[in-house]
Design a protein around this motif. Sequence first.
Motif, short mmCIF file in Angstrom:
data_model
loop_
_atom_site.label_atom_id
_atom_site.label_comp_id
_atom_site.label_asym_id
_atom_site.label_seq_id
_atom_site.Cartn_x
_atom_site.Cartn_y
_atom_site.Cartn_z
N VAL A 1 44.05 38.15 35.29
CA VAL A 1 43.89 37.43 36.46
C VAL A 1 45.06 37.35 37.14
O VAL A 1 46.15 36.95 36.66
CB VAL A 1 43.24 36.06 36.14
CG1 VAL A 1 43.15 35.16 37.70
CG2 VAL A 1 41.81 36.16 35.62
N ASP B 1 43.47 37.75 42.87
CA ASP B 1 42.23 37.42 42.34
C ASP B 1 41.86 35.95 43.11
O ASP B 1 40.94 35.54 43.51
CB ASP B 1 41.83 37.47 40.95
CG ASP B 1 41.61 38.38 40.54
OD1 ASP B 1 40.89 39.47 40.91
OD2 ASP B 1 42.64 38.87 39.70
N GLU C 1 36.44 37.28 35.68
CA GLU C 1 37.93 36.43 34.86
C GLU C 1 38.45 35.44 35.63
O GLU C 1 38.88 34.33 35.11
CB GLU C 1 38.74 37.43 34.57
CG GLU C 1 38.20 38.36 33.36
CD GLU C 1 37.59 39.59 33.92
OE1 GLU C 1 36.88 40.54 33.26
OE2 GLU C 1 37.29 39.74 35.27
N ALA C 2 38.42 35.59 37.01
CA ALA C 2 38.95 34.38 38.03
C ALA C 2 38.08 33.53 37.97
O ALA C 2 38.69 32.07 38.07
CB ALA C 2 39.12 35.07 39.20
#
Length: 334
Positions: free
Chosen positions: A23, A72, A264-265
Amino acid sequence: MTLRTLLLATAAGTVAMPALADVNIYTTRQPELIQPVMDAFTAETGIAVNLDFVNDALIERLTAEGDRSPADLVMTVDIANMQRVVDSGTVQPVDSAVLKEAIPANLRSTDDTWFGLTTRARIVYASTDRVADGEITTYEDLADPKWQGRICTRSGLNDYNLALLSAYIAHHGEEEARVWAEALKANLAKKPDGNDRAQVKSIWAGECDISLGNTYYMGQMLADPEQVEWANAVTIRFPTFQDGGTHMNISGIAMTKSAPNRDEALQLMEFLVSPAAQTVYAEVNNEYPVLAEATPSELVAGWGTFTPDDIDLTEVASHRAAALRIMEEVNFDG
């Protein structure tokens, strides 16, 4: 494992997990202020977090990179700064029940584009020797002629003072805000200069009796051997608006429109509002968590209780242009 255990284990090198997608975060906050909680996230999930400190030209960078941006997430402080990022069209809405449940509605955007992670109060630092208990109770009090020659503050064009004036406009309208700004200027002991800690130093030196500042600066001063004496010369007072509470500002987060690692962020965003992460994140920065179940550090709690203003920060941000115009028209820094 608890978050604190993970932090210790990560530092000791005893937690090993396979690296997944990274990230990438553009942050205007010093990386050391947020690194501990990022390390805990990596220890728990195996997802690495890359922090890129962008002190200036954040929006210009995001705009120039466009869809090719590796970022991100964006982390910044002050609601007006966050709103400018949103207005630049470089971030996207995030629909997360976890974020909405954890963060009060007035500390996140109605369109899900930004979310507050911690808060800080804009308070009064008062001389322990020259200001009596109860002598300053509201922001409106700062316009009282009894404070003539007794107030210090940083530039009226600083983001934190503009946010306070923006909140004043939200409560009282532009005309009353202009009168207040003029009266506040008339009460200044000296030309605005320096940061919030410099104003506390001026109180310690006897140049003024009260100053405006953010709460977390007390923690920073107490941690600096050269500034402890300044901190011990003042107490924190929590003024309120006559029809509201104590003015609050945020550190916040938003997801970029390009976000190459969106899942993932989002996982990181939701992690940051978990009880353990909120406690650690707020403690490292001497701020207040936004999550009701999380508690401030013992140091921060020791500064006293207060009633936060519940006005929507989106409305506060909408008055920034008017606040800037007023500060320039009254020549606050002149």
